[in-house]
Design a protein around this motif. Structure first.
Motif, PDB file in Angstrom:
ATOM      1  N   ALA A 130      26.672  51.453  90.295  1.00  0.00           N
ATOM      2  CA  ALA A 130      26.161  52.530  90.833  1.00  0.00           C
ATOM      3  C   ALA A 130      26.464  53.739  89.938  1.00  0.00           C
ATOM      4  CB  ALA A 130      26.724  52.766  92.389  1.00  0.00           C
ATOM      5  N   LEU A 131      27.919  53.865  89.342  1.00  0.00           N
ATOM      6  CA  LEU A 131      27.888  54.802  88.420  1.00  0.00           C
ATOM      7  C   LEU A 131      27.126  54.843  87.148  1.00  0.00           C
ATOM      8  CD1 LEU A 131      30.495  57.099  88.308  1.00  0.00           C
ATOM      9  CD2 LEU A 131      31.776  55.152  86.953  1.00  0.00           C
ATOM     10  N   THR A 136      25.213  60.560  89.459  1.00  0.00           N
ATOM     11  CA  THR A 136      23.731  60.035  88.881  1.00  0.00           C
ATOM     12  C   THR A 136      22.686  60.904  89.767  1.00  0.00           C
ATOM     13  OG1 THR A 136      23.621  58.230  90.098  1.00  0.00           O
ATOM     14  CG2 THR A 136      24.510  57.806  88.290  1.00  0.00           C
ATOM     15  N   ASP A 137      21.493  61.160  89.001  1.00  0.00           N
ATOM     16  CA  ASP A 137      20.411  61.780  89.667  1.00  0.00           C
ATOM     17  C   ASP A 137      19.884  60.912  90.869  1.00  0.00           C
ATOM     18  OD1 ASP A 137      20.708  63.958  87.869  1.00  0.00           O
ATOM     19  OD2 ASP A 137      19.198  62.977  86.451  1.00  0.00           O
ATOM     20  N   ALA A 144      33.298  56.396  79.407  1.00  0.00           N
ATOM     21  CA  ALA A 144      32.222  57.271  79.755  1.00  0.00           C
ATOM     22  C   ALA A 144      32.275  57.073  81.550  1.00  0.00           C
ATOM     23  CB  ALA A 144      30.961  56.682  79.261  1.00  0.00           C
ATOM     24  N   ASP A 145      32.484  56.108  82.163  1.00  0.00           N
ATOM     25  CA  ASP A 145      32.328  56.029  83.393  1.00  0.00           C
ATOM     26  C   ASP A 145      33.305  56.930  84.161  1.00  0.00           C
ATOM     27  OD1 ASP A 145      30.354  53.848  83.214  1.00  0.00           O
ATOM     28  OD2 ASP A 145      31.790  52.148  83.202  1.00  0.00           O
ATOM     29  N   LEU A 146      34.547  57.126  83.728  1.00  0.00           N
ATOM     30  CA  LEU A 146      35.778  57.822  84.194  1.00  0.00           C
ATOM     31  C   LEU A 146      35.222  59.329  84.100  1.00  0.00           C
ATOM     32  CD1 LEU A 146      38.392  58.141  85.417  1.00  0.00           C
ATOM     33  CD2 LEU A 146      39.258  58.226  82.922  1.00  0.00           C
ATOM     34  N   ALA A 147      34.672  59.653  82.846  1.00  0.00           N
ATOM     35  CA  ALA A 147      34.418  61.176  82.806  1.00  0.00           C
ATOM     36  C   ALA A 147      33.018  61.429  83.553  1.00  0.00           C
ATOM     37  CB  ALA A 147      33.793  61.156  81.310  1.00  0.00           C
ATOM     38  N   ARG A 148      32.094  60.460  83.934  1.00  0.00           N
ATOM     39  CA  ARG A 148      31.202  60.549  84.743  1.00  0.00           C
ATOM     40  C   ARG A 148      31.471  60.919  86.138  1.00  0.00           C
ATOM     41  NH1 ARG A 148      28.400  56.040  83.937  1.00  0.00           N
ATOM     42  NH2 ARG A 148      27.831  56.764  81.952  1.00  0.00           N
ATOM     43  N   CYS A 208      40.219  58.832  77.077  1.00  0.00           N
ATOM     44  CA  CYS A 208      39.932  59.495  78.446  1.00  0.00           C
ATOM     45  C   CYS A 208      41.264  60.459  79.023  1.00  0.00           C
ATOM     46  CB  CYS A 208      39.981  58.340  79.314  1.00  0.00           C
ATOM     47  SG  CYS A 208      41.423  57.483  79.698  1.00  0.00           S
ATOM     48  N   ALA A 209      42.191  60.531  78.038  1.00  0.00           N
ATOM     49  CA  ALA A 209      43.200  61.389  78.388  1.00  0.00           C
ATOM     50  C   ALA A 209      42.806  62.900  78.437  1.00  0.00           C
ATOM     51  CB  ALA A 209      44.301  61.619  77.327  1.00  0.00           C
TER      52      ALA A 209
END
Length: 586
Positions: A389-390, A425-426, A463-467, A491-492
């Protein structure tokens, strides 16, 4: 006499075959040409009779030694066709099955190879849309299963020290269930740390190499136990978020290399299963026969096998008939089905969940759009659903919305994490807004602030964590687990923006020295840090000396030196629990 007798007695036709079989066993020095002459001579007797066991062995030997002989095509083909059409129990006649297996392998050795095998399968099915012979499919499947098993037989016979299927599965999909060894307490814990995260890990086992003429297997197991997290006082009734979500330690990796002959056999029979799945009338029965996953655990751990078999599972998932796609589920509770094996983190998953998403889509779109199915997803596959879903998968976004709408998730932190995932997400934001219009309590829950605990699904990236962290407010976040994800030091820069963070789990990630130095400059209030099996070295670990609030530190299986360890002990006065196993300081 046998051919011309009007008596309908099996022994009349069978007696000459028994005589020939006995003569062949007594005369082992016959030439190849003599072998072929004998086979041609008894061919008329085989038109209405199965060959006896000893004769089957003789036929098998001929198929192996002379696969391109015309006898294989002209004489053996009608015999095998008769076996597949009429045999009722290969268990009572295993040599008939072996003969059929060797015959198909002989066809595969011809110049046209699989094209010849494909034409043979077509001849067995018949030209119409429905095969008139009900025994053909189960007999073909039985032959395929036996042949695939034989590819891994030598390793199966030496599996005393090999990992079990449960361990292989746990290596990619679930926390290990085995009891962890007690952590080595080098510093005495104080009573006020009872509610802190205690990171436990088992001893790393040395590589086990099993070599044989057919199979070379290298098994490297790093057995780990899931973190034991004790809820703080007053929260005993709420399940721990880390227990709610799936964490996927890479605690077992198994590399299987088959010999050339076994590799050809595997390729041939997996291709046959793929051919069988292309027939609409055969697909329901094939799905039912394969639903119990009747393959050895070594096959399920073999990347080539699961990658090729994926085509068959995809055909099941694409079929709109309930009797087909329902076979993607397990045969009974507590046992994995294809649905589980090909899910993200599953032992057979190699596509980041594309097949899993398509399976869920067809199941949710038919008769499985029920609370019971959603409950099973929430209990066992919430992590993969959130990860997809992310990344914008619409089916998974719909599932998360349904979980919220049907009150499947009781834990507030988990609900808040789902909301944050949807808002990243949109398509998720749109569906969540529509849901909120119907569910006022969700708006109220969100007003109370972000979650205090958060666990990222396995295989999540930077990228998933940032999102996720950019999708909402995480000012209340105190406990973050990135264990067994694919995050790195990059990610830090997002982690340092979490002002309330007290516990951080980086177990088995690629988080390195650069990220550690950045954390040490900003997260000075961090109390629990798990760096087990990360690539950190002394260069990054020395920076931890500025984190004076650290009371629990796991550096198991890192490149920690004894000097750095002594330096950290001297500069971290509150450090009560530490794990330095499998380092120079141990």
């Amino acid at each position: 006499m046998a051919l011309t007798s009007p008596l309908q007695d099996d022994s009349i036709n069978q007696a000459p075959l028994e005589i020939v079989s006995k003569l062949l066993s007594e005369n082992t020095n016959l030439t190849t040409q003599e072998h072929e002459n004998i086979i041609v001579a008894i061919a008329p007797l085989l038109e209405n009779n199965h060959p006896p066991p000893d004769l089957c062995e003789f036929f098998c030997k001929h198929c192996r030694e002379r696969p391109r002989s015309m006898v294989v095509i002209e004489v053996f083909t009608p015999v095998v066709q008769r076996i597949l059409k009429h045999n009722m129990d290969f268990g009572k006649c295993p040599r008939l099955r072996l003969f059929t297996q060797e015959y198909i392998l002989a066809l595969n050795e011809l110049n046209a190879g699989m094209e010849v095998v494909k034409k043979f399968i077509q001849s067995m099915h018949g030209p119409t849309g429905h095969c008139p012979h009900p025994r053909v499919l189960p007999n073909l499947v039985a032959v395929c299963l036996a042949a695939i098993y034989s590819c891994y037989e030598e390793f199966i016979n030496s599996r005393d020290n090999s990992p079990s299927l449960k361990e292989i599965r746990n290596g990619c999909q679930q926390p290990c269930d085995r009891k962890p060894t007690l952590p080595l307490r080098l510093l005495h814990p104080s009573p006020d740390l009872v509610s802190q995260e205690a990171t436990l890990s088992e001893a790393r086992l040395k590589s086990v190499v099993v070599a044989s003429s057919e199979i070379h297997v290298e098994v490297e197991r790093t057995s780990t136990a899931k973190p034991a997290l004790t809820a703080s006082a007053g929260n005993d009734s709420e399940p721990n978020l880390i227990d709610c979500l799936m964490v996927s330690p890479a605690c077992s990796t198994m590399g299987i290399e088959l010999g050339p002959q076994a590799d050809r056999t595997l390729g041939c029979y997996v291709e046959i299963l793929k051919l069988l799945s292309d027939y609409d009338d055969w697909r329901p029965s094939l799905a039912s026969l394969l639903q119990p996953i009747p393959f050895p655990k070594e096959a399920l751990a073999h990347e080539k096998f699961t990658k090729e078999l994926k085509y068959v599972i995809q055909r099941f998932a694409e079929d709109p008939r309930q009797e087909v796609h329902s076979c993607l589920l397990s045969v009974r509770a507590g046992k994995d089905g294809w649905f589980q094996l090909y899910s993200p983190g599953g032992v057979a998953c190699d596509d980041d969940g594309e097949l899993f998403a398509s399976m869920v889509h067809i199941l949710m779109g038919s008769c499985y759009k029920t609370k019971k199915f959603l409950l099973s997803l929430a209990e066992n596959k919430l992590g993969p659903c959130m990860l997809l879903a992310l990344r914008g998968n619409q089916t998974m976004v719909e599932i998360l919305c349904l979980m919220l709408e049907y009150n499947i998730i009781d834990n507030n932190d988990t609900q808040l994490q789902i909301i944050s995932t949807l808002e990243s997400t949109d398509v998720g934001k749109r569906m969540y807004e529509q849901l909120c219009d119907r569910q006022r309590e969700l708006k109220e829950l969100q007003r109370k602030g972000g979650p205090t605990r958060l666990t990222l699904p396995s295989k999540s990236t930077d990228a998933d964590l940032a999102r996720l962290l950019s999708s909402g407010s995480f000012g209340n976040l105190e406990n973050l687990s990135l264990a067994f994800t694919n995050v790195t030091s990059a990610c830090a820069e997002h982690l340092i923006k979490l002002p309330s963070l007290k516990q951080l789990n980086l177990w088995s990630t690629q988080f390195g020295d650069a990220g550690l130095r950045l954390l040490s400059e900003h997260l000075t209030m961090l109390q629990v840090l798990n760096l087990c099996e990360t690539p950190v070295t002394d260069a990054g670990l020395l920076a931890l000396s500025s984190m004076k609030s650290l009371c629990s530190l796991n550096m198991n299986s890192t490149k920690l030196s004894a000097d750095t360890y002594e330096d950290l002990k001297a500069k971290l006065p509150n450090l009560k629990e530490v794990d330095v196993r499998y380092t120079e300081a141990w």
